[in-house]
Scaffold this motif. Structure first.
Motif, PDB file in Angstrom:
ATOM      1  N   GLU A 172      74.284   3.268  33.448  1.00  0.00           N
ATOM      2  CA  GLU A 172      75.695   3.175  33.143  1.00  0.00           C
ATOM      3  C   GLU A 172      75.954   2.650  31.695  1.00  0.00           C
ATOM      4  N   GLU A 173      77.030   3.059  31.224  1.00  0.00           N
ATOM      5  CA  GLU A 173      77.283   2.810  29.600  1.00  0.00           C
ATOM      6  C   GLU A 173      77.494   1.136  29.586  1.00  0.00           C
ATOM      7  N   CYS A 174      77.175   0.326  28.674  1.00  0.00           N
ATOM      8  CA  CYS A 174      77.320  -0.882  28.324  1.00  0.00           C
ATOM      9  C   CYS A 174      78.203  -1.354  27.285  1.00  0.00           C
ATOM     10  N   VAL A 209      65.611  -3.515  25.564  1.00  0.00           N
ATOM     11  CA  VAL A 209      65.386  -4.876  25.854  1.00  0.00           C
ATOM     12  C   VAL A 209      65.391  -5.018  27.487  1.00  0.00           C
ATOM     13  N   TRP A 210      64.602  -5.644  27.972  1.00  0.00           N
ATOM     14  CA  TRP A 210      64.584  -5.959  29.450  1.00  0.00           C
ATOM     15  C   TRP A 210      65.579  -6.993  29.779  1.00  0.00           C
ATOM     16  N   GLN A 211      66.285  -6.969  30.744  1.00  0.00           N
ATOM     17  CA  GLN A 211      66.991  -7.708  31.252  1.00  0.00           C
ATOM     18  C   GLN A 211      66.663  -8.807  32.082  1.00  0.00           C
ATOM     19  N   SER A 212      65.932  -9.807  31.876  1.00  0.00           N
ATOM     20  CA  SER A 212      65.114 -10.259  32.898  1.00  0.00           C
ATOM     21  C   SER A 212      65.968 -11.328  33.975  1.00  0.00           C
ATOM     22  N   TRP A 255      69.416  -0.146  26.533  1.00  0.00           N
ATOM     23  CA  TRP A 255      68.847   0.765  25.764  1.00  0.00           C
ATOM     24  C   TRP A 255      70.137   0.772  24.528  1.00  0.00           C
ATOM     25  N   GLU A 256      69.707   0.539  23.405  1.00  0.00           N
ATOM     26  CA  GLU A 256      71.059   0.610  22.386  1.00  0.00           C
ATOM     27  C   GLU A 256      70.558   1.567  21.153  1.00  0.00           C
ATOM     28  N   ILE A 257      71.228   2.424  20.921  1.00  0.00           N
ATOM     29  CA  ILE A 257      71.288   3.321  19.753  1.00  0.00           C
ATOM     30  C   ILE A 257      72.110   2.764  18.669  1.00  0.00           C
ATOM     31  N   LEU A 258      71.287   2.693  17.624  1.00  0.00           N
ATOM     32  CA  LEU A 258      72.078   2.043  16.380  1.00  0.00           C
ATOM     33  C   LEU A 258      71.961   2.790  15.362  1.00  0.00           C
ATOM     34  N   ASP A 259      72.966   2.771  14.312  1.00  0.00           N
ATOM     35  CA  ASP A 259      72.877   3.442  13.073  1.00  0.00           C
ATOM     36  C   ASP A 259      72.891   2.525  11.796  1.00  0.00           C
ATOM     37  N   PHE A 274      73.310   2.148  26.689  1.00  0.00           N
ATOM     38  CA  PHE A 274      73.329   2.214  28.443  1.00  0.00           C
ATOM     39  C   PHE A 274      72.364   1.592  28.998  1.00  0.00           C
ATOM     40  N   LEU A 275      72.374   1.320  30.236  1.00  0.00           N
ATOM     41  CA  LEU A 275      71.715   0.407  31.113  1.00  0.00           C
ATOM     42  C   LEU A 275      70.992   1.393  31.906  1.00  0.00           C
ATOM     43  N   ILE A 276      69.798   1.142  32.334  1.00  0.00           N
ATOM     44  CA  ILE A 276      68.834   1.818  33.384  1.00  0.00           C
ATOM     45  C   ILE A 276      67.905   1.055  34.187  1.00  0.00           C
ATOM     46  N   THR A 277      67.489   1.649  35.118  1.00  0.00           N
ATOM     47  CA  THR A 277      66.281   0.853  35.663  1.00  0.00           C
ATOM     48  C   THR A 277      65.200   1.675  35.878  1.00  0.00           C
ATOM     49  N   VAL A 278      64.060   1.021  35.470  1.00  0.00           N
ATOM     50  CA  VAL A 278      62.686   1.538  35.451  1.00  0.00           C
ATOM     51  C   VAL A 278      61.756   0.728  36.744  1.00  0.00           C
ATOM     52  N   LYS A 279      61.235   1.385  37.462  1.00  0.00           N
ATOM     53  CA  LYS A 279      60.174   0.665  38.354  1.00  0.00           C
ATOM     54  C   LYS A 279      58.884   1.248  37.890  1.00  0.00           C
ATOM     55  N   ILE A 280      57.745   0.308  37.634  1.00  0.00           N
ATOM     56  CA  ILE A 280      56.478   0.699  37.287  1.00  0.00           C
ATOM     57  C   ILE A 280      55.616   0.303  38.474  1.00  0.00           C
ATOM     58  N   MET A 281      54.658   1.288  38.805  1.00  0.00           N
ATOM     59  CA  MET A 281      53.794   0.743  40.079  1.00  0.00           C
ATOM     60  C   MET A 281      52.387   1.064  39.303  1.00  0.00           C
TER      61      MET A 281
END
Length: 174
Positions: free
Chosen positions: A29-31, A94-97, A151-155, A167-174
């Protein structure tokens, strides 16, 4: 002979459907309220063993199956956004903890060389759409778990930094 042609046609149709269903798809989703992010995907994610045959893959924003990876994997971010032009692109991940945001360690920040097929900076994308194809190394030092990432893309310009896409995403690390 006629029956075997029909069987081949059915098998090809089933294979094509399975390949389309198994193609990469990521819940995101867009943040920001910029409304510029057109598509976010991560190629190389590992999926649940039952997907796509037994589970529907549906997203509601970033709610849905995460991008599942293993430590040591390299996956590839594929981001497309509306871009009126950029000078010098960087990224901030960044990780939103849940308590506070923590920098996602090990991410390269200088991403011009990954922008618009290596055309870099300054620039703008074809037909006003830019894309970043960025390798993400899932480092061995990352603990197993589920991570909500922003995740932010900056100029960066002479006037300061401007958000191009977020944007916001979820990653699962195993």
């Amino acid at each position: 002979m006629k029956g075997s042609v029909g069987t081949v046609h059915v098998l090809c149709t089933v294979l094509l459907y399975t390949v389309q269903q198994a193609s990469a798809k990521l819940c995101w989703e867009e943040c920001t309220d910029l409304g510029v992010v057109q598509n976010v995907d991560i190629h190389g994610c590992r999926r649940r063993s039952s997907y796509p045959l037994q589970q529907d893959f549906k997203c509601n924003g970033r709610t849905g199956p995460p991008c599942t990876t293993l430590r040591g994997d390299t996956v590839y971010l594929d981001l497309h956004w509306k871009d009126e032009g950029h000078q010098n692109i960087t990224q901030n991940v960044v990780w939103q903890s849940g308590f506070f945001d923590l920098p996602w360690v090990g991410m390269e920040t200088e991403i011009c060389k990954y922008t618009n097929g290596g055309q870099g900076c300054p620039g703008s994308g074809e037909n006003g759409v830019s894309n970043v194809q960025f390798p993400i190394q899932i480092l061995d030092m990352y603990p197993a778990g589920k991570y909500n990432l922003k995740w932010e893309i900056l100029d960066r310009t002479s006037e300061g930094s401007k958000t191009l896409a977020c944007f916001l995403i979820t990653v699962k690390i195993m």
